[in-house]
Design an enzyme around this catalytic site. Structure first.
Site, PDB file in Angstrom:
ATOM      1  N   GLY A   9      54.057  44.724   1.180  1.00 38.97           N
ATOM      2  CA  GLY A   9      53.311  43.391   1.724  1.00 38.97           C
ATOM      3  C   GLY A   9      52.883  42.646   0.229  1.00 38.97           C
ATOM      4  O   GLY A   9      51.997  42.105   0.109  1.00 38.97           O
ATOM      5  N   ARG A  34      58.828  41.193   4.254  1.00 37.86           N
ATOM      6  CA  ARG A  34      60.105  40.593   5.035  1.00 37.86           C
ATOM      7  C   ARG A  34      60.591  39.139   4.497  1.00 37.86           C
ATOM      8  O   ARG A  34      61.752  39.012   4.542  1.00 37.86           O
ATOM      9  CB  ARG A  34      59.657  40.367   6.419  1.00 37.86           C
ATOM     10  CG  ARG A  34      59.310  41.621   7.059  1.00 37.86           C
ATOM     11  CD  ARG A  34      58.556  41.679   8.324  1.00 37.86           C
ATOM     12  NE  ARG A  34      57.288  40.790   8.159  1.00 37.86           N
ATOM     13  CZ  ARG A  34      56.560  40.473   9.007  1.00 37.86           C
ATOM     14  NH1 ARG A  34      57.002  40.491  10.301  1.00 37.86           N
ATOM     15  NH2 ARG A  34      55.321  39.804   8.650  1.00 37.86           N
ATOM     16  N   ASP A  58      61.640  45.121   6.881  1.00 33.61           N
ATOM     17  CA  ASP A  58      60.616  45.264   7.784  1.00 33.61           C
ATOM     18  C   ASP A  58      59.818  46.839   8.027  1.00 33.61           C
ATOM     19  O   ASP A  58      60.503  47.515   8.507  1.00 33.61           O
ATOM     20  CB  ASP A  58      60.967  44.708   9.098  1.00 33.61           C
ATOM     21  CG  ASP A  58      59.843  44.647  10.309  1.00 33.61           C
ATOM     22  OD1 ASP A  58      59.043  45.347  10.487  1.00 33.61           O
ATOM     23  OD2 ASP A  58      59.901  43.795  11.106  1.00 33.61           O
ATOM     24  N   TYR A 151      43.093  45.908  16.584  1.00 34.08           N
ATOM     25  CA  TYR A 151      43.123  45.849  15.063  1.00 34.08           C
ATOM     26  C   TYR A 151      42.145  47.039  14.462  1.00 34.08           C
ATOM     27  O   TYR A 151      42.512  47.748  13.489  1.00 34.08           O
ATOM     28  CB  TYR A 151      42.637  44.572  14.578  1.00 34.08           C
ATOM     29  CG  TYR A 151      42.896  44.357  12.976  1.00 34.08           C
ATOM     30  CD1 TYR A 151      44.175  44.376  12.160  1.00 34.08           C
ATOM     31  CD2 TYR A 151      41.626  44.242  12.193  1.00 34.08           C
ATOM     32  CE1 TYR A 151      43.930  44.650  10.952  1.00 34.08           C
ATOM     33  CE2 TYR A 151      41.668  44.135  10.927  1.00 34.08           C
ATOM     34  CZ  TYR A 151      42.879  44.311  10.345  1.00 34.08           C
ATOM     35  OH  TYR A 151      42.947  44.168   8.830  1.00 34.08           O
ATOM     36  N   LEU A 183      35.807  40.530   4.277  1.00 36.44           N
ATOM     37  CA  LEU A 183      36.553  39.488   4.571  1.00 36.44           C
ATOM     38  C   LEU A 183      37.232  38.900   3.178  1.00 36.44           C
ATOM     39  O   LEU A 183      36.493  38.682   2.350  1.00 36.44           O
ATOM     40  CB  LEU A 183      35.697  38.213   5.071  1.00 36.44           C
ATOM     41  CG  LEU A 183      35.025  38.499   6.467  1.00 36.44           C
ATOM     42  CD1 LEU A 183      33.736  37.893   6.788  1.00 36.44           C
ATOM     43  CD2 LEU A 183      35.968  38.090   7.576  1.00 36.44           C
ATOM     44  N   VAL A 184      38.614  38.708   3.163  1.00 29.22           N
ATOM     45  CA  VAL A 184      39.322  38.314   1.973  1.00 29.22           C
ATOM     46  C   VAL A 184      40.189  37.034   2.470  1.00 29.22           C
ATOM     47  O   VAL A 184      40.785  37.174   3.696  1.00 29.22           O
ATOM     48  CB  VAL A 184      40.364  39.466   1.454  1.00 29.22           C
ATOM     49  CG1 VAL A 184      40.874  39.090  -0.011  1.00 29.22           C
ATOM     50  CG2 VAL A 184      39.797  40.705   1.511  1.00 29.22           C
ATOM     51  N   THR A 186      43.139  34.898   2.541  1.00 35.23           N
ATOM     52  CA  THR A 186      44.542  35.378   2.329  1.00 35.23           C
ATOM     53  C   THR A 186      45.314  34.556   3.368  1.00 35.23           C
ATOM     54  O   THR A 186      44.661  33.901   4.277  1.00 35.23           O
ATOM     55  CB  THR A 186      44.909  36.821   2.345  1.00 35.23           C
ATOM     56  OG1 THR A 186      44.682  37.164   3.515  1.00 35.23           O
ATOM     57  CG2 THR A 186      44.206  37.472   1.396  1.00 35.23           C
ATOM     58  N   GLU A 187      46.415  35.064   3.699  1.00 33.34           N
ATOM     59  CA  GLU A 187      47.158  34.531   4.951  1.00 33.34           C
ATOM     60  C   GLU A 187      46.787  35.224   6.148  1.00 33.34           C
ATOM     61  O   GLU A 187      47.413  35.025   7.392  1.00 33.34           O
ATOM     62  CB  GLU A 187      48.652  34.523   4.883  1.00 33.34           C
ATOM     63  CG  GLU A 187      49.361  33.620   3.697  1.00 33.34           C
ATOM     64  CD  GLU A 187      50.963  33.989   3.589  1.00 33.34           C
ATOM     65  OE1 GLU A 187      51.483  34.378   4.170  1.00 33.34           O
ATOM     66  OE2 GLU A 187      51.436  33.324   2.371  1.00 33.34           O
TER      67      GLU A 187
HETATM   68  P1  NDP Z   1      48.580  38.581   4.007  1.00 35.18           P
HETATM   69  O1  NDP Z   1      48.813  37.973   5.386  1.00 35.18           O
HETATM   70  O2  NDP Z   1      48.254  37.496   3.044  1.00 35.18           O
HETATM   71  O3  NDP Z   1      49.538  39.831   3.622  1.00 35.18           O
HETATM   72  C1  NDP Z   1      50.236  40.671   4.451  1.00 35.18           C
HETATM   73  C2  NDP Z   1      51.529  41.223   3.776  1.00 35.18           C
HETATM   74  O4  NDP Z   1      51.988  42.162   4.799  1.00 35.18           O
HETATM   75  C3  NDP Z   1      52.415  40.263   3.708  1.00 35.18           C
HETATM   76  O5  NDP Z   1      53.016  40.591   2.258  1.00 35.18           O
HETATM   77  C4  NDP Z   1      53.549  40.519   4.673  1.00 35.18           C
HETATM   78  O6  NDP Z   1      54.649  40.430   3.953  1.00 35.18           O
HETATM   79  C5  NDP Z   1      53.237  41.995   4.746  1.00 35.18           C
HETATM   80  N1  NDP Z   1      53.809  42.337   6.168  1.00 35.18           N
HETATM   81  C6  NDP Z   1      53.296  41.869   7.436  1.00 35.18           C
HETATM   82  N2  NDP Z   1      53.814  42.567   8.451  1.00 35.18           N
HETATM   83  C7  NDP Z   1      55.203  43.162   7.757  1.00 35.18           C
HETATM   84  C8  NDP Z   1      55.983  44.021   8.394  1.00 35.18           C
HETATM   85  N3  NDP Z   1      56.349  43.898   9.578  1.00 35.18           N
HETATM   86  N4  NDP Z   1      57.092  44.480   7.295  1.00 35.18           N
HETATM   87  C9  NDP Z   1      56.720  44.400   6.081  1.00 35.18           C
HETATM   88  N5  NDP Z   1      55.729  43.671   5.547  1.00 35.18           N
HETATM   89  C10 NDP Z   1      55.201  43.047   6.309  1.00 35.18           C
HETATM   90  O7  NDP Z   1      47.240  39.436   4.243  1.00 35.18           O
HETATM   91  P2  NDP Z   1      46.482  40.365   3.404  1.00 35.18           P
HETATM   92  O8  NDP Z   1      46.926  40.237   1.974  1.00 35.18           O
HETATM   93  O9  NDP Z   1      44.960  40.079   3.832  1.00 35.18           O
HETATM   94  O10 NDP Z   1      46.531  41.849   4.026  1.00 35.18           O
HETATM   95  C11 NDP Z   1      47.092  42.973   3.287  1.00 35.18           C
HETATM   96  C12 NDP Z   1      46.328  44.279   3.752  1.00 35.18           C
HETATM   97  O11 NDP Z   1      44.862  43.954   3.606  1.00 35.18           O
HETATM   98  C13 NDP Z   1      46.509  44.345   5.370  1.00 35.18           C
HETATM   99  O12 NDP Z   1      46.798  45.710   5.469  1.00 35.18           O
HETATM  100  C14 NDP Z   1      45.328  43.898   5.890  1.00 35.18           C
HETATM  101  O13 NDP Z   1      45.139  44.517   7.068  1.00 35.18           O
HETATM  102  C15 NDP Z   1      44.332  44.406   4.919  1.00 35.18           C
HETATM  103  N6  NDP Z   1      43.077  43.742   4.991  1.00 35.18           N
HETATM  104  C16 NDP Z   1      42.794  42.298   4.666  1.00 35.18           C
HETATM  105  C17 NDP Z   1      41.559  41.849   4.782  1.00 35.18           C
HETATM  106  C18 NDP Z   1      41.308  40.229   4.619  1.00 35.18           C
HETATM  107  O14 NDP Z   1      40.368  39.712   5.258  1.00 35.18           O
HETATM  108  N7  NDP Z   1      42.202  39.474   4.284  1.00 35.18           N
HETATM  109  C19 NDP Z   1      40.394  42.800   4.953  1.00 35.18           C
HETATM  110  C20 NDP Z   1      40.561  44.088   4.959  1.00 35.18           C
HETATM  111  C21 NDP Z   1      41.709  44.527   4.914  1.00 35.18           C
HETATM  112  P3  NDP Z   1      55.979  39.593   4.751  1.00 35.18           P
HETATM  113  O15 NDP Z   1      55.507  38.681   5.958  1.00 35.18           O
HETATM  114  O16 NDP Z   1      56.758  38.792   3.978  1.00 35.18           O
HETATM  115  O17 NDP Z   1      56.524  40.454   5.514  1.00 35.18           O
HETATM  116  C1  8X3 Z   2      40.338  42.431   7.965  1.00 35.14           C
HETATM  117  C2  8X3 Z   2      38.815  42.185   7.827  1.00 35.14           C
HETATM  118  O1  8X3 Z   2      36.774  41.487   9.541  1.00 35.14           O
HETATM  119  O2  8X3 Z   2      38.797  40.258   9.638  1.00 35.14           O
HETATM  120  O3  8X3 Z   2      40.548  43.685   7.905  1.00 35.14           O
HETATM  121  O4  8X3 Z   2      38.891  42.440  10.386  1.00 35.14           O
HETATM  122  S1  8X3 Z   2      38.214  41.651   9.527  1.00 35.14           S
END
Ligand code: NDP
Ligand code: 8X3
Length: 251
Positions: A9, A34, A58, A151, A183-184, A186-187
């Site tokens: 990711g 991906r 993937d 989730y 809460l971060v 990002t996308e």
């Molecule tokens: P983003 O959506 O910005 O990034 C997600 C990343 O995961 C992308 O690089 C995407 O790459 C990759 N990804 C998603 N699905 C697949 C797949 N099927 N195969 C390969 N790669 C995949 O989100 P975040 O950076 O926020 O998320 C990163 C991690 O942090 C996640 O595990 C999320 O659950 C966790 N998290 C996020 C929080 C938040 O508030 N943002 C809080 C707590 C945890 P691509 O699409 O190019 O495949």
């Molecule tokens: C991401 C944080 O609160 O949206 O894991 O589930 S929350």
């Protein structure tokens, strides 16, 4: 000796911020995702700083995962640090209205994808009796919130897998730990709400959310501790957040 990190990711958010920081610390990188065009862009950006190799797969596809990892050139094949980060939420519905496709996506990516990648990389760490795995969990893996159901289940599974990995790999001296953000920005919410930008943006309105760089800093802190120190489980939230449902907003 220069270390190699494998980051899933890495095309956006936390994974990308971690790749940027690791590159500045002279860590060799295998970046995965991906969206190949984003990986190529990031590779070009980072190559002045460190060696970077792209793996485009993937995480849901177990054959693609093992083929990709087995295809690594020798220079990148010795993986010291695995950042299991790829994942997302898909949808936010009450359980009785949940989409089966969303449920499949979350369990297949966040849980099974993490397992497939780990299973392909762990044998070499076991053989060398060294390695460091960081599993990116969530506050959603520590508590359940309304409409978070599946989730939250996927991230509770990551919490259990993190503990299980640490137990089973203890004998080999492999470090295992989780970083669990709140809460971060990002996308993440764009993906969760399927491109509804207004709804996604509203998640982060009225308070200062964490930035992906905040999490990258913490991940780097965790992996740069001396070999006898393993940060097993870390929860980090924005100051404005007290729990998944309590966020002090100014609006
Ligand atoms: P983003 O959506 O910005 O990034 C997600 C990343 O995961 C992308 O690089 C995407 O790459 C990759 N990804 C998603 N699905 C697949 C797949 N099927 N195969 C390969 N790669 C995949 O989100 P975040 O950076 O926020 O998320 C990163 C991690 O942090 C996640 O595990 C999320 O659950 C966790 N998290 C996020 C929080 C938040 O508030 N943002 C809080 C707590 C945890 P691509 O699409 O190019 O495949
Ligand atoms: C991401 C944080 O609160 O949206 O894991 O589930 S929350």
């Amino acid at each position: 000796m220069k270390k190699t990190a494998f980051i899933t990711g890495a095309t956006s958010g936390i994974g990308k911020a971690t790749a940027l920081l690791f590159a500045s610390k002279d860590i060799r990188l295998v970046i995965c995702g991906r969206r190949k065009e984003l990986l190529i862009k990031l590779q070009k950006q980072l190559e002045p700083l460190t060696d970077v190799y792209i793996l485009n797969f993937d995480v849901r596809d177990k054959n693609a995962v093992s083929n990709a990892i087995n295809s690594l050139p020798e220079k990148f094949s010795h993986i010291d640090i695995l950042i299991n980060n790829a994942g997302n939420a898909h949808g936010m519905d009450p359980i009785e209205k949940g989409s089966l496709e969303d449920w499949d996506a979350m369990l297949d990516i966040n849980v099974k994808g993490l397992l497939y990648v780990s299973r392909a990389i762990l044998p070499q760490m076991v053989e060398r009796r060294s390695g460091h795995i960081i599993n990116i969990g969530s506050t959603a893996g520590k508590e359940v919130y309304p409409k978070g159901n599946v989730y939250c289940a996927s991230k509770h599974a990551v919490d259990a897998i993190n503990q299980g990995m640490r137990i089973d790999l203890n004998t080999y001296g492999i470090r295992v730990g989780a970083v669990n953000p709140g809460l971060v920005e990002t996308e993440f919410s764009n993906v969760r709400f399927k491109g509804d930008v207004e709804r996604a943006d509203s998640v982060y309105e009225g308070f200062q959310p964490l930035k992906p760089e905040d999490i990258a800093d913490i991940i780097y802190f965790v992996i740069s501790r001396p070999p006898h120190v393993n940060i097993a489980d870390l929860v980090v939230m924005p100051t404005a957040q007290a729990s998944s449902t309590i966020v002090k907003k100014t609006i």
